[in-house]
Design a protein around this motif. Structure first.
Motif: not given
Lengths: 265, 216
Positions: A169-174
């Motif tokens: 999920n983008p939340q993990f890195y973004g």
């Protein structure tokens, strides 16, 4: 480095106080204890950050104090946000540029100039720091969705692989990439080069930031496509060294996030 | 699609590292996964991720560990990561009373967002700073017993009890999982033979996470 005396202070006092005091410190109350607690909170988080190492090498106490003042004043002027860990990293490149100006007069005004630029730089993204707005249209989740859409519009294969096949999920890195304007992902020199592009772009800092983030994914596409959840997450949380000029060229070629409008890459 | 998938483990356990900011969560993680300690570590923004594979009672267990930001602002972001976690490593700083007092708040966070059977290891970190101690080991033990947590004092700086703490929590999780698997097998066997309808209460197996304070 944040010297032996500082490391002692940080180790002993730690940002734990910051975490604990955040809720209790109401900057509207301009009493001394509130201000002191806020100051301490800022101070503890201001020192000893890796991205700051080169800066801090050159710093004397006066300069540390200037950064502290900027963050404290920002916290006081934005009582609904206050100080959030990571703001120091956004301030660092700005302060570095002003305080190392070869013109002495300019360098002497580094604190005021940095404050002004810091406020303006954060003006269109400060909501990312605000927990109450997390799920609003201006909050971080909405911005992360835009990153996802941008990737989908530009490379559906990679998007599919990341979000569905490996469930990264983008939340993990973004989250960190976007809130801190990439300051924790690259060294100071590279950050300043990337920021030149962000600041000089007619689409605005945030729009260009999303394109750079998307380009960061495209530039390591082959590794990502061969990676599973764990490999991809580790790769994205510790972004590899790459050619920054190439990254920025890819970013500039990215087509905007409109499903009806595709530029061929 | 060519995947670089790691299948070399028997079990995969998700663990979350939680606690106030500055208590040493990230250094506990780096000590455990990379045997590194950084005095100048930066604040964790959102979550960071690391893994380590180790042996638990002859089985290969891969621990997927999510290190979370401790600051209040990041609480809503990080609590989303509790889902699916089978273990929580709750850290406080023995030199900061407030971080110990906040353990209750973190337990509440876990109750609200994590699986009710989650195994919790409470760690009083920075035991190397004994001269600045603000929380006695006994206070830690009393709280651990009251709340049914495992407990150890640790020092990421001196690499003291870090491996042991993870080994303890992973072993405890392994016991629960294997008991559940056994119970499920027995239940299946029982239903296969209609004459022997013994009821096996699966949830009992997770009841023994209490007691057994591991500090020595």
């Amino acid at each position: 480095m944040y010297g032996v005396p500082c490391s002692g202070v940080t180790k002993i006092q730690g940002p734990a106080v910051a975490g604990a005091e955040v809720e209790d410190t109401d900057v509207d109350e301009t009493d001394v204890s509130g201000a002191a607690a806020a100051l301490q909170m800022v101070m503890e988080n201001c020192f000893g950050e890796r991205v700051l190492q080169k800066v801090i090498d050159l710093m004397c106490m006066k300069e540390k104090e200037a950064m502290r003042n900027i963050l404290l004043l920002f916290a006081k002027l934005n009582p609904e946000i206050r100080y959030v860990q990571g703001m120091n990293e956004v301030l660092a490149p700005i302060f570095y540029v002003f305080s190392t100006d070869t013109d002495e007069q300019n360098a002497a005004n580094a604190e005021a100039d940095s404050f002004s630029c810091f406020v303006r730089l954060l003006s269109d993204s400060v909501d990312h720091f605000c927990q109450q707005l997390d799920n609003s249209s201006v909050g971080i989740h909405s911005t992360l969705s835009r990153l996802s859409e941008l990737l989908k519009a530009n490379d559906e294969e990679l998007w599919q692989h990341l979000e569905y096949t490996t469930k990264v999920n983008p939340q993990f890195y973004g989250f960190r990439w976007i809130t801190l304007l990439l300051t924790q992902e690259f060294d100071l020199h590279s950050v300043m080069r990337i920021w030149d592009t962000l600041l000089s772009n007619p689409f605005g800092v945030q729009e260009m930031l999303l394109r750079v983030c998307c380009a960061m994914l495209l530039c390591i596409k082959s590794s990502l496509l061969s990676g599973d959840f764990i490999a991809n997450l580790k790769l994205l949380q510790h972004y590899p060294k790459i050619n920054i000029e190439h990254l920025l060229r890819v970013a500039k070629d990215i087509s905007p996030d409109t499903s009806s409008f595709h530029l061929s890459l | 699609m060519a995947h670089k998938v790691d299948h070399e483990y028997d079990y995969l356990f998700k663990i979350v590292l939680i606690g106030d900011s500055g208590v040493g969560k990230s250094n506990i993680l780096s000590r455990f996964t990379r045997n590194e300690f950084c005095l100048e570590s930066k604040s964790t923004i959102g979550v960071e991720f690391a893994t380590r594979t180790l042996q638990v009672e002859g089985k290969t267990v891969k621990a997927r560990i999510w290190d979370t930001a401790g600051q209040e602002r990041y609480r809503a972001i990080t609590s989303a990561y509790y889902r699916g976690a089978v273990g929580a490593f709750l850290v406080y700083d023995i030199t900061k009373r407030q971080t110990f007092d906040n353990v209750q708040r973190w337990l509440r966070e876990l109750r609200d967002h994590a699986d009710s059977n989650i195994v919790i290891m409470m760690a009083g970190n920075k035991s190397d700073l004994n001269h600045l101690r603000a929380v006695s080991e006994q206070d830690g033990q009393v709280l651990a017993e009251k709340e049914g947590l495992s407990f150890l004092e640790t020092s990421a700086l001196e690499a003291l009890n870090i491996d042991k703490a993870f080994q303890t929590i992973l072993t405890e999780i392994y016991h629960i999982i294997s008991k559940k698997a056994l119970a499920a097998q027995e239940a299946a066997a029982a239903t296969a033979i209609p004459g022997q309808g013994t009821t096996i209460n699966v949830s009992d197996s997770s009841g023994n996470t209490k007691g057994g304070c591991c500090s020595t």
